[in-house]
Design an enzyme around this catalytic site. Structure first.
Site, short mmCIF file in Angstrom:
data_model
loop_
_atom_site.label_atom_id
_atom_site.label_comp_id
_atom_site.label_asym_id
_atom_site.label_seq_id
_atom_site.Cartn_x
_atom_site.Cartn_y
_atom_site.Cartn_z
N ASP A 175 0.90 -1.15 0.00
CA ASP A 175 0.00 0.00 0.00
C ASP A 175 0.93 1.19 0.00
OD1 ASP A 175 -1.43 2.27 0.77
OD2 ASP A 175 -2.90 1.09 1.89
N ASN A 186 2.92 4.25 -10.49
CA ASN A 186 1.68 4.16 -11.26
C ASN A 186 0.42 4.27 -10.40
OD1 ASN A 186 -0.16 2.98 -13.56
ND2 ASN A 186 -0.43 1.61 -11.81
N SER A 243 -0.77 12.99 -15.76
CA SER A 243 -2.03 13.06 -16.49
C SER A 243 -2.11 14.39 -17.21
CB SER A 243 -3.19 12.95 -15.50
OG SER A 243 -4.40 13.37 -16.12
N ALA A 271 -8.57 18.22 -6.86
CA ALA A 271 -7.67 17.36 -6.08
C ALA A 271 -6.75 16.58 -7.03
CB ALA A 271 -8.47 16.40 -5.20
N TYR A 272 -7.36 15.96 -8.01
CA TYR A 272 -6.59 15.14 -8.95
C TYR A 272 -5.64 16.01 -9.77
CZ TYR A 272 -5.69 11.54 -12.52
OH TYR A 272 -5.10 10.63 -13.36
N LYS A 330 -1.44 15.76 -9.80
CA LYS A 330 -0.63 15.41 -10.97
C LYS A 330 0.34 16.54 -11.33
CE LYS A 330 -2.17 11.21 -11.57
NZ LYS A 330 -1.30 10.07 -11.29
N VAL A 369 -7.52 6.31 -20.96
CA VAL A 369 -7.34 4.86 -21.13
C VAL A 369 -8.50 4.08 -20.50
CG1 VAL A 369 -5.77 2.94 -20.68
CG2 VAL A 369 -4.85 5.23 -21.04
N THR A 392 -9.80 1.84 -18.35
CA THR A 392 -9.50 1.11 -17.11
C THR A 392 -10.65 1.43 -16.16
OG1 THR A 392 -8.38 3.02 -16.15
CG2 THR A 392 -6.99 1.46 -17.34
N1 LIG Z 1 -7.13 5.71 -17.11
C1 LIG Z 1 -6.86 6.92 -17.54
O1 LIG Z 1 -7.53 7.46 -18.45
C2 LIG Z 1 -5.71 7.70 -16.97
C3 LIG Z 1 -5.40 8.93 -17.54
C4 LIG Z 1 -4.32 9.67 -17.05
C5 LIG Z 1 -3.57 9.16 -16.00
N2 LIG Z 1 -3.90 7.96 -15.44
C6 LIG Z 1 -3.06 7.50 -14.32
O2 LIG Z 1 -2.60 6.19 -14.60
C7 LIG Z 1 -2.36 5.48 -13.37
C8 LIG Z 1 -3.08 4.14 -13.40
O3 LIG Z 1 -4.45 4.38 -13.55
P1 LIG Z 1 -5.48 3.31 -14.15
O4 LIG Z 1 -6.24 4.01 -15.19
O5 LIG Z 1 -4.81 2.03 -14.43
O6 LIG Z 1 -6.46 3.22 -12.89
P2 LIG Z 1 -7.11 2.01 -12.10
O7 LIG Z 1 -7.51 0.93 -12.99
O8 LIG Z 1 -8.11 2.69 -11.23
O9 LIG Z 1 -5.89 1.49 -11.21
C9 LIG Z 1 -5.37 2.24 -10.17
C10 LIG Z 1 -4.35 1.38 -9.45
O10 LIG Z 1 -3.82 2.14 -8.35
C11 LIG Z 1 -3.88 1.30 -7.21
N3 LIG Z 1 -3.88 2.05 -5.97
C12 LIG Z 1 -4.69 3.06 -5.56
N4 LIG Z 1 -4.37 3.42 -4.30
C13 LIG Z 1 -3.34 2.62 -3.91
C14 LIG Z 1 -2.56 2.51 -2.73
N5 LIG Z 1 -2.79 3.28 -1.64
N6 LIG Z 1 -1.57 1.60 -2.70
C15 LIG Z 1 -1.32 0.81 -3.76
N7 LIG Z 1 -2.03 0.85 -4.90
C16 LIG Z 1 -3.02 1.76 -4.97
C17 LIG Z 1 -5.17 0.52 -7.41
O11 LIG Z 1 -5.21 -0.56 -6.51
P3 LIG Z 1 -6.62 -1.20 -5.99
O12 LIG Z 1 -7.02 -2.20 -7.04
O13 LIG Z 1 -6.27 -1.81 -4.68
O14 LIG Z 1 -7.61 -0.06 -5.90
C18 LIG Z 1 -4.98 0.11 -8.84
O15 LIG Z 1 -4.07 -0.95 -8.95
C19 LIG Z 1 -2.86 6.41 -12.25
O16 LIG Z 1 -1.77 7.11 -11.69
C20 LIG Z 1 -3.77 7.38 -13.00
O17 LIG Z 1 -3.89 8.62 -12.32
C21 LIG Z 1 -4.94 7.22 -15.89
#
Ligand SMILES: NC(=O)c1ccc[n+]([C@@H]2O[C@H](COP(=O)([O-])OP(=O)(O)OC[C@H]3O[C@@H](n4cnc5c(N)ncnc54)[C@H](OP(=O)(O)O)[C@@H]3O)[C@@H](O)[C@H]2O)c1
Length: 234
Positions: A60, A87, A142, A156-157, A161, A190, A192
């Site tokens: 964590d 990440n 981001s 916040a977000y 970033k 993306v 997700t």
């Molecule tokens: N998807 C997009 O469009 C997008 C765009 C720009 C940037 N991003 C960035 O890309 C990165 C990955 O995002 P994603 O889209 O893959 O999101 P996601 O599917 O929501 O995955 C987020 C990941 O972060 C983990 N996480 C959150 N809090 C945590 C903690 N305290 N300790 C350890 N792990 C933790 C989650 O774990 P749990 O499964 O335990 O919750 C999950 O594995 C993030 O930094 C996000 O801000 C995403």
């Protein structure tokens, strides 16, 4: 050549899991970490079914004793660490959050996960990289954090970033002249859990630039931000 050891946070799903997959295909020793052990072990087992050999460690990112335990594990098991992909992230104000309806507790919680946790991880793991004078740090940022076109909403977000981008600059400057390269990247929108099903990019596309930065050759860029492998504006 020595196999490189790289840690990915939030590797159990989404972009993080795909980064682990792509790095493992390049024969790196990938340490997939997750806050929920069962989810991380499941992700490792899914990847390893495809003849990859990904390792697991619980993390964590907001838990300092787990950060210390990870650093001890890396020292004992591999004698160091060659890379870190920050990440793991949260987007608590994704649903209509604006400056006035997003409370400070949400801002603080977001900063804890998206900024202070990567800060602490870098403090813990950079000394392990210094031992071999090799390190690649990738901070997943981001477009919402880019100041050049900063708009309203998601305070916040967005601020978290922007702050991790500042961290990239500070750390890269302090590590100038070493072989530890520190960069930010924007994955785009993306598909997700965070991005939702309407997003226009696959996890493969979202992970690509992070993987490229995590495997930069010596003398590669540092202290910069990238999108689709191209330098972009802060
Ligand atoms: N998807 C997009 O469009 C997008 C765009 C720009 C940037 N991003 C960035 O890309 C990165 C990955 O995002 P994603 O889209 O893959 O999101 P996601 O599917 O929501 O995955 C987020 C990941 O972060 C983990 N996480 C959150 N809090 C945590 C903690 N305290 N300790 C350890 N792990 C933790 C989650 O774990 P749990 O499964 O335990 O919750 C999950 O594995 C993030 O930094 C996000 O801000 C995403």
């Amino acid at each position: 050549m020595k196999e490189r050891v790289i840690v990915v946070t939030g590797g159990n799903r989404g972009i993080g899991q795909e980064i682990c997959r792509q790095l493992a295909r390049m024969d790196m020793i990938v340490v997939l970490t997750s806050r929920i052990e069962k989810d991380g072990l499941q992700a490792v087992s899914d990847l390893n079914k495809h003849e990859l050999s990904v390792r697991y460690h619980p993390l964590d990112v907001t838990n300092p004793s787990q950060v210390l335990a990870l650093s001890n594990f890396l020292s004992k098991e591999f004698g160091g660490c060659d890379g870190l992909v920050n990440n793991a992230g949260i987007f608590l104000d994704s649903q209509g959050g604006n400056f006035f309806n997003t409370d400070l507790a949400t801002v603080r919680q977001t900063m804890e996960t998206n900024v202070y946790a990567p800060y602490l991880l870098c403090q813990a793991l950079v000394p392990l990289m210094k031992k071999n004078n090799y390190g690649r740090i990738v901070n997943i940022s981001s477009g919402l954090g880019q100041l050049h076109n900063m708009g309203g909403g998601y305070p916040a977000y967005r601020m978290s970033k922007t702050a991790i981008n500042a961290m990239t600059r500070v750390l890269a400057a302090e590590l100038a002249g070493t072989n530890i390269l520190v960069n930010s990247m924007c994955p785009g929108w993306v598909k997700t859990r965070m991005g939702g099903p309407g997003a226009n990019r696959s996890v493969e596309e979202g992970a690509d630039t992070a993987v490229w930065l995590a495997t930069l050759p010596d003398g590669g860029p540092t202290g910069k931000i990238f999108s689709d492998r191209k330098e972009t504006a802060w």
